[in-house]
Design a protein around this motif. Structure first.
Motif, PDB file in Angstrom:
ATOM      1  N   LEU A 204       0.908  -1.261   0.008  1.00 10.81           N
ATOM      2  CA  LEU A 204      -0.117  -0.088   0.247  1.00 10.81           C
ATOM      3  C   LEU A 204       0.986   1.430  -0.121  1.00 10.81           C
ATOM      4  O   LEU A 204       0.651   2.143  -0.713  1.00 10.81           O
ATOM      5  N   GLN A 205       1.914   1.255   0.748  1.00 15.34           N
ATOM      6  CA  GLN A 205       2.876   2.440   0.796  1.00 15.34           C
ATOM      7  C   GLN A 205       3.185   2.604  -0.602  1.00 15.34           C
ATOM      8  O   GLN A 205       3.424   3.944  -1.048  1.00 15.34           O
ATOM      9  N   GLU A 206       3.740   1.601  -1.488  1.00 14.50           N
ATOM     10  CA  GLU A 206       3.960   1.878  -2.996  1.00 14.50           C
ATOM     11  C   GLU A 206       3.098   2.519  -3.645  1.00 14.50           C
ATOM     12  O   GLU A 206       3.115   3.335  -4.378  1.00 14.50           O
ATOM     13  N   LYS A 207       1.877   2.031  -3.482  1.00 16.84           N
ATOM     14  CA  LYS A 207       0.483   2.509  -4.115  1.00 16.84           C
ATOM     15  C   LYS A 207       0.296   3.983  -3.720  1.00 16.84           C
ATOM     16  O   LYS A 207       0.101   4.949  -4.546  1.00 16.84           O
ATOM     17  N   LEU A 208       0.472   4.179  -2.609  1.00 15.64           N
ATOM     18  CA  LEU A 208       0.357   5.562  -2.207  1.00 15.64           C
ATOM     19  C   LEU A 208       1.227   6.806  -2.739  1.00 15.64           C
ATOM     20  O   LEU A 208       0.863   7.804  -3.244  1.00 15.64           O
ATOM     21  N   GLY A 209       2.609   6.128  -2.834  1.00 19.00           N
ATOM     22  CA  GLY A 209       3.471   6.933  -3.548  1.00 19.00           C
ATOM     23  C   GLY A 209       3.254   7.402  -4.902  1.00 19.00           C
ATOM     24  O   GLY A 209       3.593   8.202  -5.687  1.00 19.00           O
ATOM     25  N   LYS A 210       2.492   6.448  -5.719  1.00 18.83           N
ATOM     26  CA  LYS A 210       2.022   6.549  -7.150  1.00 18.83           C
ATOM     27  C   LYS A 210       0.917   7.260  -7.397  1.00 18.83           C
ATOM     28  O   LYS A 210       0.709   7.379  -8.738  1.00 18.83           O
ATOM     29  N   GLN A 211       0.189   7.607  -6.500  1.00 19.23           N
ATOM     30  CA  GLN A 211      -1.203   8.172  -6.768  1.00 19.23           C
ATOM     31  C   GLN A 211      -1.052   9.593  -7.437  1.00 19.23           C
ATOM     32  O   GLN A 211      -0.136  10.398  -7.038  1.00 19.23           O
ATOM     33  N   LYS A 212      -1.802   9.881  -8.297  1.00 21.38           N
ATOM     34  CA  LYS A 212      -2.244  11.495  -8.782  1.00 21.38           C
ATOM     35  C   LYS A 212      -3.331  11.770  -8.400  1.00 21.38           C
ATOM     36  O   LYS A 212      -4.470  11.318  -8.768  1.00 21.38           O
ATOM     37  N   TYR A 213      -2.974  12.967  -7.494  1.00 21.67           N
ATOM     38  CA  TYR A 213      -4.576  13.530  -7.026  1.00 21.67           C
ATOM     39  C   TYR A 213      -4.721  14.970  -7.344  1.00 21.67           C
ATOM     40  O   TYR A 213      -3.745  15.557  -7.347  1.00 21.67           O
ATOM     41  N   PHE A 214      -5.832  15.478  -7.219  1.00 19.21           N
ATOM     42  CA  PHE A 214      -6.103  16.671  -7.310  1.00 19.21           C
ATOM     43  C   PHE A 214      -6.906  17.466  -6.290  1.00 19.21           C
ATOM     44  O   PHE A 214      -7.964  16.791  -5.854  1.00 19.21           O
ATOM     45  N   LEU A 215      -6.401  18.446  -5.539  1.00 16.32           N
ATOM     46  CA  LEU A 215      -6.741  18.956  -4.517  1.00 16.32           C
ATOM     47  C   LEU A 215      -7.505  20.261  -4.894  1.00 16.32           C
ATOM     48  O   LEU A 215      -6.512  21.082  -5.347  1.00 16.32           O
ATOM     49  N   VAL A 216      -8.625  20.624  -4.784  1.00 18.73           N
ATOM     50  CA  VAL A 216      -9.465  21.745  -5.056  1.00 18.73           C
ATOM     51  C   VAL A 216      -9.508  22.491  -3.807  1.00 18.73           C
ATOM     52  O   VAL A 216     -10.449  22.173  -3.080  1.00 18.73           O
ATOM     53  N   GLY A 217      -8.531  23.853  -3.747  1.00 18.92           N
ATOM     54  CA  GLY A 217      -8.786  24.487  -2.461  1.00 18.92           C
ATOM     55  C   GLY A 217      -7.604  24.190  -1.476  1.00 18.92           C
ATOM     56  O   GLY A 217      -7.198  23.058  -1.245  1.00 18.92           O
ATOM     57  N   ALA A 218      -7.134  25.343  -1.151  1.00 22.44           N
ATOM     58  CA  ALA A 218      -5.931  25.271  -0.076  1.00 22.44           C
ATOM     59  C   ALA A 218      -6.102  25.977   1.037  1.00 22.44           C
ATOM     60  O   ALA A 218      -5.260  26.796   1.463  1.00 22.44           O
ATOM     61  N   GLY A 219      -7.667  25.888   1.608  1.00 23.09           N
ATOM     62  CA  GLY A 219      -7.947  26.755   2.844  1.00 23.09           C
ATOM     63  C   GLY A 219      -7.715  25.987   4.003  1.00 23.09           C
ATOM     64  O   GLY A 219      -6.504  25.450   3.994  1.00 23.09           O
ATOM     65  N   ALA A 220      -8.548  26.028   4.986  1.00 21.34           N
ATOM     66  CA  ALA A 220      -8.153  25.403   6.188  1.00 21.34           C
ATOM     67  C   ALA A 220      -8.224  23.741   5.923  1.00 21.34           C
ATOM     68  O   ALA A 220      -7.202  23.332   6.472  1.00 21.34           O
ATOM     69  N   ILE A 221      -9.500  23.134   5.193  1.00 18.80           N
ATOM     70  CA  ILE A 221      -9.289  21.879   5.083  1.00 18.80           C
ATOM     71  C   ILE A 221      -8.089  21.731   4.010  1.00 18.80           C
ATOM     72  O   ILE A 221      -7.533  20.546   4.128  1.00 18.80           O
ATOM     73  N   GLY A 222      -7.897  22.343   3.121  1.00 19.78           N
ATOM     74  CA  GLY A 222      -6.912  21.978   2.007  1.00 19.78           C
ATOM     75  C   GLY A 222      -5.559  21.972   2.773  1.00 19.78           C
ATOM     76  O   GLY A 222      -4.790  21.118   2.289  1.00 19.78           O
ATOM     77  N   CYS A 223      -5.153  22.794   3.719  1.00 16.00           N
ATOM     78  CA  CYS A 223      -3.985  22.946   4.306  1.00 16.00           C
ATOM     79  C   CYS A 223      -3.848  21.635   5.013  1.00 16.00           C
ATOM     80  O   CYS A 223      -2.640  20.904   5.039  1.00 16.00           O
ATOM     81  N   GLU A 224      -4.725  21.215   5.928  1.00 16.92           N
ATOM     82  CA  GLU A 224      -4.721  19.610   6.678  1.00 16.92           C
ATOM     83  C   GLU A 224      -4.764  18.655   5.952  1.00 16.92           C
ATOM     84  O   GLU A 224      -3.805  17.847   6.176  1.00 16.92           O
ATOM     85  N   LEU A 225      -5.457  18.727   4.717  1.00 17.78           N
ATOM     86  CA  LEU A 225      -5.106  17.335   3.777  1.00 17.78           C
ATOM     87  C   LEU A 225      -3.780  17.493   3.113  1.00 17.78           C
ATOM     88  O   LEU A 225      -3.249  16.331   2.954  1.00 17.78           O
ATOM     89  N   LEU A 226      -3.186  18.509   2.680  1.00 15.84           N
ATOM     90  CA  LEU A 226      -1.880  18.512   2.328  1.00 15.84           C
ATOM     91  C   LEU A 226      -0.856  18.223   3.303  1.00 15.84           C
ATOM     92  O   LEU A 226       0.051  17.333   2.935  1.00 15.84           O
ATOM     93  N   LYS A 227      -1.049  18.297   4.543  1.00 11.60           N
ATOM     94  CA  LYS A 227      -0.140  18.085   5.535  1.00 11.60           C
ATOM     95  C   LYS A 227      -0.255  16.432   5.708  1.00 11.60           C
ATOM     96  O   LYS A 227       0.687  15.721   5.819  1.00 11.60           O
ATOM     97  N   ASN A 228      -1.637  15.866   5.760  1.00 10.39           N
ATOM     98  CA  ASN A 228      -1.638  14.653   5.854  1.00 10.39           C
ATOM     99  C   ASN A 228      -1.100  13.766   4.556  1.00 10.39           C
ATOM    100  O   ASN A 228      -0.583  12.781   4.611  1.00 10.39           O
ATOM    101  N   PHE A 229      -1.388  14.187   3.513  1.00  6.93           N
ATOM    102  CA  PHE A 229      -0.666  13.757   2.376  1.00  6.93           C
ATOM    103  C   PHE A 229       0.462  13.561   2.337  1.00  6.93           C
ATOM    104  O   PHE A 229       1.071  12.435   2.180  1.00  6.93           O
TER     105      PHE A 229
END
Length: 802
Positions: A204-229
């Protein structure tokens, strides 16, 4: 006189209540004010040993309502295991898991009846042992958000604390089917992901590294999601990447909850700053920042190639329209969508999985309540009404009028006058009167003129208009039913008298005069003493009541009144305006409201204007902080809820990346940390429809190749024949967006002309727009008849051009 009532006992309806026996008091007339006061409660908790023996559980998922009691036993066994061995059980180790089960059975045998389990869930205890050594950033984010909120409750005494045990598990994140040799895949790699690998394994770690994701918004939730990503390694491997887009810049008010930003980042772009911050957290993350709004206007950027290369999308948006648009794109491209939002202590998460769940658009929240226009204009009864009125004042006085003058006078919009005269109702009159007001009646030449204007406007709004309202509806007026007009939600106002010694009156004039001067490019002043001296020299404007003024009492009356405008009056207004050649070099400067700059007079004006109107109507005023929250339309996001919601999103991300296929494996979440309330439940399956024996959902469609083997494009006739032959469907109407391409009732000459035309040529002709090179497919909607002639509901068509 004050009364204290218990709203639970004394309520007689949703909006009414009784107060008590008032027979010994004089007769109530009107004007009473009700204030809600929440009574403090004293909460007691059991000591730890007593609570261990007789626990109270907060259930987070009613599909697993027996799970907390089982985990209560399991965690005591885990504590004993760690005490015996000085370490947690080894990841996915069968020997340690078996020992944990034995310890749990011993704990359960000695437990009091409140804890004792008739049937201990051995599988659950084994899974607890398998993952006990793990360390997941999303789980830390969720539990950390809850714990931080509990600390705030203990410090502030606000909100209800958790009573008394909360066990949360997300074991459905584990693989749906048992993986052979799992222990070998969970061995530490001596890197930052070892805690995650201990739970899920290296695959799964290898799969996570290969993911291509689109994050729409870099506000409160966007910052927390980026940190977790960054912490879980999403897009941190070969071939992986994260694209984040946000067109906003960082404001000072963002800093209390958007932790990727610092004070020196204010005015910088959110997406760029957030991307740079997460690169510091994890240098391996491949993140690209954009500053685009995601919508129809950027489909040339986020086109077919972009979406088809994605593994999924995460929304971090603050408005429903944008969410709906992104949802439609994800359905079209059949991409998973992780949707979330917060409002104060409330939060929600929705996971959308192609073919498995319904989409975000499948259900709707109730629309937000808007304040009726009549309430805003004449009958406010709450500070929210006066603040909205003040915001409208700001927009009308210092932005809209200046924009209209600019469009008319310097030729920014050559068809401005033509379009204005085509507006409905009284709008043309209102626009032209505002321009006349700005260019002819109240055009200032000096700072003193701006002060005189502010003084005059103060009297218009807080004295003359109120007197006119009372002239139309006197304080003792009765309605046709015999009730007092000024009663219930209608508070009887009173006019104000200007006083240069009143800080509120002077604040209004200072702010209004400076903003008025800015719109004309004139210099302002912050010398209150000089302004006060100037005001004393100005004559007090006299009030004369006007007859024939129609004041609408209700929204129904406002909507039922068809306002007409005298064309001769419009023409008179047009001729009164200066011609463009007389305004050479003249320019006005529209002001965009900015709540966070304390030196720009924006919030000074809003606070003063709102509180003066509140004084008119006997409404309690609001301080600057509360006024900024309401007038600035700041969604009260707090870091605890944002952290918890982002954690729940990333727990769903684990399932999406693994490709879980059981609907029950996924969880939609609704939480309120204040109550506290937690509800996790499986998402709904998509609704299906049927034609013939073919069932279909929102995820289904007809894929039609536009290019024929010959290399030529399909004509309309061939398109109609294809559906009749392949699907036994007779197309009665065909449309693309708002363009009608074909219908059975179309004139014969036009129909004959179109049948031999290629499909894209018809689309360009009807829509009057040329298809861009980025367009590789089109969406067509169909109305069809079956072979028996009945109307049938069918999916849409994806018509593939290239």
């Amino acid at each position: 006189m004050l009364f204290c009532i218990d709203i639970l006992k004394d309520a007689t309806g949703p909006y009414t209540f009784s107060i008590c026996d008032t027979s010994s008091f004089s007769e109530y007339i009107r004007g009473g004010i009700v204030s809600q006061v929440k009574v403090s409660q004293k909460i007691s908790f059991k000591p730890l040993l007593a609570s261990l023996a007789e626990p109270e559980f907060v259930v987070t998922d009613f599909a697993k309502c027996c799970r907390p009691a089982q985990l209560h036993v399991g965690f005591q066994a885990l504590h004993q295991f760690c005490t015996l061995h000085g370490r947690p059980p080894r990841p996915h180790n069968e020997e340690d898991a078996a020992e944990m089960v034995t310890l749990a059975q011993a704990v359960n045998a000695q437990a009091l009846p409140a804890v004792h389990q008739d049937c201990l869930d051995v599988d659950l205890i084994q899974k607890l042992a398998y993952v006990a050594a793990g360390d997941l950033a999303p789980m830390n984010a969720f539990i950390g958000g809850l714990a931080a909120q509990e600390v705030m409750k203990a410090c502030s005494g606000k909100f209800m604390p958790i009573r008394q045990w909360l066990y949360f598990d997300a074991l459905e994140c584990l693989p749906e089917h048992r993986v052979p040799f799992m222990e070998d895949k969970c061995l530490p790699r001596q890197n930052r992901y070892d805690g995650q690998v201990a739970v899920f394994g290296s695959d799964l770690q290898e799969k996570l590294g290969k993911q291509k994701y689109f994050l729409v918004g870099a506000g409160a939730i966007g910052c927390e999601l980026l940190k977790n990503f960054a912490m879980i390694g999403l897009g941190c491997g070969e071939g992986g990447e994260i694209t984040v887009t946000d067109m906003d810049t960082i404001e000072k008010s963002n800093l209390n909850r958007q932790f990727l930003f610092r004070p020196w980042d204010v005015t910088k772009l959110k997406s760029e700053t957030a991307a740079a911050a997460v690169r510091d957290i994890n240098p391996h993350i491949r993140v690209f920042s954009h500053q685009n709004r995601v919508g129809p206007e950027t489909e040339h950027v986020y086109d077919d190639d972009f979406f088809q290369n994605l593994d999924g999308v995460a929304n971090a948006l603050d408005n429903v329209d944008a969410r709906l648009y992104v949802d439609r794109r994800c359905v079209y491209y059949r991409k998973p969508l992780l949707e979330s939002g917060t409002l104060g202590t409330k939060g929600n998460v929705q996971v959308v999985v192609p073919f498995l769940t319904e989409s975000y658009s499948s259900s709707q929240d109730p629309p937000e309540k808007s304040i009726p226009i009549c309430t805003l204009k004449n009958f406010p009864n709450a500070i929210e009404h006066t603040l909205q009125w003040a915001r409208d004042e700001f927009e009308g006085l210092f932005k809209q009028s200046a924009e209209n003058v600019t469009s008319l006078c310097i030729g920014r919009d050559p068809k401005f006058m033509e379009r204005t005269l085509q507006l409905g109702g009284t709008q043309p009159l209102e626009v032209l009167e505002a321009i006349q007001y700005s260019l002819v009646l109240h055009r200032p030449q000096t700072w003193a003129d701006c002060v005189a204007w502010a003084y005059q406007h103060w009297h218009t709004q807080y004295s003359h208009n109120i007197q006119q309202l009372l002239h139309s509806f006197p304080p003792d007026q009765f309605t046709s039913s015999g009730a007092l007009f000024w009663s219930g939600p209608k508070r009887c106002p009173h006019p104000l008298t200007f006083d240069t010694n009143s800080p509120l009156h002077l604040d209004y004039v200072m702010a209004a005069a400076n903003l008025f001067a800015q719109t004309y490019g004139l210099g302002g002043s912050q010398d209150c003493a000089a302004v006060a001296k100037l005001l004393k020299s100005l004559p007090v404007p006299k009030f004369a009541p006007k007859s024939g003024i129609r004041i609408h009492v209700s929204e129904q009356e406002l909507q039922s009144t068809s306002a007409t405008v005298d064309d001769s009056h419009l023409e008179e207004l047009k001729t009164s305006l200066p011609t463009p050649d007389k305004l050479l070099g003249f320019k006005m400067y529209p002001i965009d409201f900015e709540k966070d700059d304390d030196s720009n007079f924006h919030m000074d004006f809003i606070v003063a204007a709102s509180n003066l109107r509140a004084e008119n109507y006997g409404i309690s005023p609001a301080d600057r902080h509360k006024s900024k929250l309401i007038a600035g339309k700041i969604i009260p996001a707090i870091a605890t809820t944002t952290s918890a919601v982002a954690g729940l999103v990333c727990l769903e991300l684990y399932k999406v990346v693994q490709g879980h296929q059981q609907l029950e494996s996924y969880k939609n979440s609704f939480i309120n940390l204040a109550l506290p309330f937690f509800s996790l439940s499986a998402p709904l399956a998509p609704a299906y429809q049927q034609y013939y024996d073919q069932k279909w959902t929102l995820w289904d469609r007809f894929d039609v190749q536009g290019l024929q083997p010959s290399g030529e494009e399909m004509t309309l006739q061939q398109f109609l024949d294809y559906f009749k032959t392949e699907h036994k469907l007779e197309i009665t109407m065909l449309s693309q967006g708002v363009s009608m391409l074909y219908s059975f009732f179309m004139p014969a000459t036009k129909l004959k002309e179109r049948l031999d035309q290629p499909m894209t040529e018809i689309v360009s002709c009807v829509s009057k727009r040329k298809l861009g090179h980025h367009v590789k497919s089109l969406v067509f909607e169909l109305c069809c008849n079956s072979e028996s002639g009945d109307d049938v509901e069918v999916p849409y068509v994806r018509y593939i051009i290239r």
